[in-house]
Every structure is written in C-alpha cells, then in structure tokens.
Design a protein around this motif. Structure first.
Motif, PDB file in Angstrom:
ATOM      1  N   ASP A  76       0.819  -1.216   0.000  1.00  0.00           N
ATOM      2  CA  ASP A  76       0.000   0.000   0.000  1.00  0.00           C
ATOM      3  C   ASP A  76       0.854   1.267   0.000  1.00  0.00           C
ATOM      4  OD1 ASP A  76      -2.302  -1.474   0.034  1.00  0.00           O
ATOM      5  OD2 ASP A  76      -2.664  -1.225   2.190  1.00  0.00           O
ATOM      6  N   GLN A  77       2.049   1.182   0.559  1.00  0.00           N
ATOM      7  CA  GLN A  77       2.894   2.360   0.721  1.00  0.00           C
ATOM      8  C   GLN A  77       4.147   2.359  -0.162  1.00  0.00           C
ATOM      9  OE1 GLN A  77       1.799   4.872   2.778  1.00  0.00           O
ATOM     10  NE2 GLN A  77       0.007   3.584   2.977  1.00  0.00           N
ATOM     11  N   ILE A  78       4.465   1.254  -0.808  1.00  0.00           N
ATOM     12  CA  ILE A  78       5.697   1.134  -1.595  1.00  0.00           C
ATOM     13  C   ILE A  78       5.367   0.913  -3.068  1.00  0.00           C
ATOM     14  CG2 ILE A  78       7.868  -0.119  -1.918  1.00  0.00           C
ATOM     15  CD1 ILE A  78       7.728   1.293   0.778  1.00  0.00           C
ATOM     16  N   VAL A  79       6.028   1.709  -3.921  1.00  0.00           N
ATOM     17  CA  VAL A  79       5.822   1.627  -5.366  1.00  0.00           C
ATOM     18  C   VAL A  79       7.174   1.390  -6.030  1.00  0.00           C
ATOM     19  CG1 VAL A  79       5.060   2.895  -7.403  1.00  0.00           C
ATOM     20  CG2 VAL A  79       3.863   3.186  -5.251  1.00  0.00           C
ATOM     21  N   GLU A  80       7.202   0.466  -6.987  1.00  0.00           N
ATOM     22  CA  GLU A  80       8.412   0.184  -7.757  1.00  0.00           C
ATOM     23  C   GLU A  80       8.217   0.740  -9.163  1.00  0.00           C
ATOM     24  OE1 GLU A  80      10.787  -3.731  -7.774  1.00  0.00           O
ATOM     25  OE2 GLU A  80       9.374  -3.849  -9.462  1.00  0.00           O
ATOM     26  N   ILE A  81       9.183   1.561  -9.604  1.00  0.00           N
ATOM     27  CA  ILE A  81       9.115   2.182 -10.926  1.00  0.00           C
ATOM     28  C   ILE A  81      10.223   1.613 -11.796  1.00  0.00           C
ATOM     29  CG2 ILE A  81       9.174   4.360 -12.203  1.00  0.00           C
ATOM     30  CD1 ILE A  81       8.602   5.753  -9.469  1.00  0.00           C
ATOM     31  N   GLU A  82       9.861   1.125 -12.966  1.00  0.00           N
ATOM     32  CA  GLU A  82      10.832   0.700 -13.981  1.00  0.00           C
ATOM     33  C   GLU A  82      10.823   1.798 -15.029  1.00  0.00           C
ATOM     34  OE1 GLU A  82      12.723  -2.113 -14.431  1.00  0.00           O
ATOM     35  OE2 GLU A  82      12.089  -3.073 -12.567  1.00  0.00           O
ATOM     36  N   LEU A  83      11.970   2.426 -15.261  1.00  0.00           N
ATOM     37  CA  LEU A  83      11.973   3.544 -16.198  1.00  0.00           C
ATOM     38  C   LEU A  83      13.137   3.478 -17.166  1.00  0.00           C
ATOM     39  CD1 LEU A  83      14.140   6.102 -15.444  1.00  0.00           C
ATOM     40  CD2 LEU A  83      12.756   5.995 -13.401  1.00  0.00           C
ATOM     41  N   THR A  84      12.916   4.061 -18.317  1.00  0.00           N
ATOM     42  CA  THR A  84      13.950   4.200 -19.332  1.00  0.00           C
ATOM     43  C   THR A  84      14.228   5.685 -19.512  1.00  0.00           C
ATOM     44  OG1 THR A  84      13.239   2.205 -20.487  1.00  0.00           O
ATOM     45  CG2 THR A  84      14.573   3.769 -21.744  1.00  0.00           C
ATOM     46  N   SER A  85      15.477   6.063 -19.294  1.00  0.00           N
ATOM     47  CA  SER A  85      15.886   7.443 -19.516  1.00  0.00           C
ATOM     48  C   SER A  85      16.107   7.640 -21.011  1.00  0.00           C
ATOM     49  CB  SER A  85      17.184   7.743 -18.756  1.00  0.00           C
ATOM     50  OG  SER A  85      17.719   8.979 -19.187  1.00  0.00           O
ATOM     51  N   LEU A  86      15.392   8.590 -21.595  1.00  0.00           N
ATOM     52  CA  LEU A  86      15.547   8.852 -23.024  1.00  0.00           C
ATOM     53  C   LEU A  86      16.824   9.626 -23.308  1.00  0.00           C
ATOM     54  CD1 LEU A  86      11.826   9.671 -23.833  1.00  0.00           C
ATOM     55  CD2 LEU A  86      13.021   7.494 -24.006  1.00  0.00           C
ATOM     56  N   LEU A  87      17.358  10.324 -22.312  1.00  0.00           N
ATOM     57  CA  LEU A  87      18.615  11.058 -22.483  1.00  0.00           C
ATOM     58  C   LEU A  87      19.811  10.113 -22.466  1.00  0.00           C
ATOM     59  CD1 LEU A  87      17.930  14.092 -20.104  1.00  0.00           C
ATOM     60  CD2 LEU A  87      17.772  14.031 -22.600  1.00  0.00           C
ATOM     61  N   ARG A  88      19.826   9.208 -21.486  1.00  0.00           N
ATOM     62  CA  ARG A  88      20.977   8.308 -21.318  1.00  0.00           C
ATOM     63  C   ARG A  88      20.801   6.967 -22.010  1.00  0.00           C
ATOM     64  NH1 ARG A  88      20.482   9.802 -15.379  1.00  0.00           N
ATOM     65  NH2 ARG A  88      21.670  11.716 -15.226  1.00  0.00           N
ATOM     66  N   GLN A  89      19.576   6.679 -22.457  1.00  0.00           N
ATOM     67  CA  GLN A  89      19.265   5.383 -23.066  1.00  0.00           C
ATOM     68  C   GLN A  89      19.585   4.243 -22.105  1.00  0.00           C
ATOM     69  OE1 GLN A  89      17.618   4.972 -26.097  1.00  0.00           O
ATOM     70  NE2 GLN A  89      17.399   7.172 -25.790  1.00  0.00           N
ATOM     71  N   THR A  90      19.207   4.436 -20.822  1.00  0.00           N
ATOM     72  CA  THR A  90      19.423   3.409 -19.806  1.00  0.00           C
ATOM     73  C   THR A  90      18.090   3.063 -19.141  1.00  0.00           C
ATOM     74  OG1 THR A  90      19.888   5.104 -18.134  1.00  0.00           O
ATOM     75  CG2 THR A  90      21.788   4.150 -19.294  1.00  0.00           C
ATOM     76  N   THR A  91      18.036   1.860 -18.609  1.00  0.00           N
ATOM     77  CA  THR A  91      16.866   1.415 -17.868  1.00  0.00           C
ATOM     78  C   THR A  91      17.268   1.273 -16.412  1.00  0.00           C
ATOM     79  OG1 THR A  91      16.038   0.223 -19.787  1.00  0.00           O
ATOM     80  CG2 THR A  91      15.144  -0.415 -17.664  1.00  0.00           C
ATOM     81  N   SER A  92      16.398   1.717 -15.513  1.00  0.00           N
ATOM     82  CA  SER A  92      16.703   1.601 -14.090  1.00  0.00           C
ATOM     83  C   SER A  92      15.429   1.369 -13.293  1.00  0.00           C
ATOM     84  CB  SER A  92      17.424   2.852 -13.586  1.00  0.00           C
ATOM     85  OG  SER A  92      16.621   3.993 -13.754  1.00  0.00           O
ATOM     86  N   ARG A  93      15.628   1.088 -12.026  1.00  0.00           N
ATOM     87  CA  ARG A  93      14.518   0.837 -11.112  1.00  0.00           C
ATOM     88  C   ARG A  93      14.608   1.832  -9.960  1.00  0.00           C
ATOM     89  NH1 ARG A  93      14.327  -4.985  -9.547  1.00  0.00           N
ATOM     90  NH2 ARG A  93      13.174  -5.113 -11.487  1.00  0.00           N
ATOM     91  N   VAL A  94      13.450   2.351  -9.560  1.00  0.00           N
ATOM     92  CA  VAL A  94      13.353   3.277  -8.434  1.00  0.00           C
ATOM     93  C   VAL A  94      12.263   2.761  -7.507  1.00  0.00           C
ATOM     94  CG1 VAL A  94      12.803   5.643  -7.727  1.00  0.00           C
ATOM     95  CG2 VAL A  94      14.062   5.240  -9.848  1.00  0.00           C
ATOM     96  N   ASN A  95      12.541   2.740  -6.210  1.00  0.00           N
ATOM     97  CA  ASN A  95      11.536   2.378  -5.219  1.00  0.00           C
ATOM     98  C   ASN A  95      11.132   3.637  -4.466  1.00  0.00           C
ATOM     99  OD1 ASN A  95      11.292  -0.464  -5.574  1.00  0.00           O
ATOM    100  ND2 ASN A  95      13.342  -0.655  -4.703  1.00  0.00           N
ATOM    101  N   CYS A  96       9.822   3.838  -4.321  1.00  0.00           N
ATOM    102  CA  CYS A  96       9.306   5.026  -3.642  1.00  0.00           C
ATOM    103  C   CYS A  96       8.368   4.610  -2.522  1.00  0.00           C
ATOM    104  CB  CYS A  96       8.563   5.931  -4.609  1.00  0.00           C
ATOM    105  SG  CYS A  96       9.594   6.603  -5.920  1.00  0.00           S
ATOM    106  N   ALA A  97       8.490   5.323  -1.407  1.00  0.00           N
ATOM    107  CA  ALA A  97       7.593   5.117  -0.276  1.00  0.00           C
ATOM    108  C   ALA A  97       6.648   6.304  -0.184  1.00  0.00           C
ATOM    109  CB  ALA A  97       8.393   4.978   1.016  1.00  0.00           C
ATOM    110  N   LEU A  98       5.366   6.023  -0.109  1.00  0.00           N
ATOM    111  CA  LEU A  98       4.362   7.069   0.020  1.00  0.00           C
ATOM    112  C   LEU A  98       4.361   7.525   1.482  1.00  0.00           C
ATOM    113  CD1 LEU A  98       2.175   8.578  -1.596  1.00  0.00           C
ATOM    114  CD2 LEU A  98       0.581   6.782  -0.934  1.00  0.00           C
TER     115      LEU A  98
END
Length: 120
Positions: A76-98
């Motif tokens: 309920d409080q934790i979100v995982e983001i999979e993102l691709t940076s269009l500037l760096r052409q890299t894929t990474s993961r970010v975890n966020c807590a609400l």
C-alpha cells in the motif's frame, strides 16, 4: 369545520410539495487522492506523471519527455518504478515510499535519494 379542514389539508399539501421539490446541494468536498496517480514534482521542477501503471517524466519549460516506464505497487505504501531514460538510453529501477498523500520518498537502484511532491 369543513373550510378549516380544507385549509389545513391544503397547507399540509403545500408544505409536503415544498419539501419534495427542495433540492439538496451538498458543499463540494475536496477528494483526497488515492495512491500515487497524478502529477508530482522534484526539487528541480521536473514533472513526473503516474496514471494507470504508466510513468513519465517531462521538463516544465518545453514539456520534453525525459523518461518513461511503468510502476507497480509492492504494498500500500511502496511503489516500484521501472523507467527508461531517453537522455541516457538506460533502464533503471526506483523504489518510492508514500510518506503522505503529498510526498513520495524515492531511492534509485544506484542509491540516490530524492523526494517528489504532489502537484495541486
């Protein structure tokens, strides 16, 4: 007596009609956002948008797309983001807590920490 009865019945009918035709209009209530859907900003003014599992980040000046991807709730409080940076052409993961309905505390896969604040 009949005249009195007719007046009373007429008055009651009028009151009843007034009550039924009166409309109830509640005061508008601000809806509290649920989860992370919506727009968020970082300290640099970059706008991140979360809608129905899709994520994107744009600049405020030119509205240029910087990154895109998806997100999912781990809890309920934790979100995982999979993102691709269009500037760096890299894929990474970010975890966020609400932390609250207006603050996301995030940590990237490289350990960088940042905070996003909900846009009003």
């Amino acid at each position: 007596m009949n005249l009195h009865r007719i007046i009373v019945v007429g008055a009651l009918a009028g009151l009843l009609a007034a009550c039924q035709s009166a409309t109830y209009s509640p005061r508008p209530v601000a809806v509290q956002p649920q989860g992370i859907d919506g727009q968020w900003t970082d300290p640099n003014g970059i706008i991140s948008s979360f809608y129905n599992g899709r994520f994107e980040t744009r600049t405020t000046d030119t509205n240029s797309l910087l990154a895109e991807g998806s997100y999912r709730y781990v809890s309920d409080q934790i979100v995982e983001i999979e993102l691709t940076s269009l500037l760096r052409q890299t894929t990474s993961r970010v975890n966020c807590a609400l932390a609250s309905q207006s603050q996301l505390n995030c940590t990237s896969s490289t350990g960088a920490q940042f905070t996003l604040v909900r846009r009003v």
